[in-house]
Scaffold this motif. Structure first.
Motif, short mmCIF file in Angstrom:
data_model
loop_
_atom_site.label_atom_id
_atom_site.label_comp_id
_atom_site.label_asym_id
_atom_site.label_seq_id
_atom_site.Cartn_x
_atom_site.Cartn_y
_atom_site.Cartn_z
N LEU A 116 -49.24 33.26 -11.74
CA LEU A 116 -48.89 34.65 -12.04
C LEU A 116 -47.39 34.91 -12.06
O LEU A 116 -46.90 35.69 -12.86
N ASP A 117 -46.65 34.26 -11.17
CA ASP A 117 -45.21 34.53 -11.07
C ASP A 117 -44.36 33.46 -11.74
O ASP A 117 -43.14 33.45 -11.59
N ASN B 111 -54.11 34.69 -17.99
CA ASN B 111 -55.20 34.44 -17.06
C ASN B 111 -54.84 34.97 -15.67
O ASN B 111 -53.90 34.51 -15.04
N LYS B 112 -55.58 35.95 -15.22
CA LYS B 112 -55.34 36.55 -13.91
C LYS B 112 -56.09 35.82 -12.80
O LYS B 112 -55.95 36.14 -11.63
N LYS B 113 -56.90 34.83 -13.17
CA LYS B 113 -57.69 34.09 -12.19
C LYS B 113 -56.94 32.87 -11.65
O LYS B 113 -57.50 32.09 -10.90
#
Length: 75
Positions: free
Chosen positions: A25-26, A18-20
């Protein structure tokens, strides 16, 4: 307030790509799992908890409506 609760395994799978979710993200899988557990302590204070594993969106919505209607009838 409602807590829509899923198992960590399901949440990890849903959040994996999921990029949202910039906060995730990290983070590696272990860190995401720790974050889920940390937040669960806060979410557990919700008025209503719905265990969503194996439920469709419609089934979850129907559970929320049922809780809301029961509460409305009591008031």
């Amino acid at each position: 307030s409602f807590w829509l609760n899923w198992s960590n395994q399901i949440l990890l799978e849903r959040l994996k790509n999921n990029k949202k979710r910039p906060l995730l993200l990290d983070l590696n899988e272990k860190e995401v799992s720790e974050l889920i557990n940390k937040r669960s302590k806060v979410y557990s204070k919700s008025n209503y908890k719905i265990n969503c594993d194996g439920l469709t969106k419609l089934e979850i919505v129907n559970k929320i409506i049922k809780i809301y209607e029961n509460k409305k009838n009591i008031s």
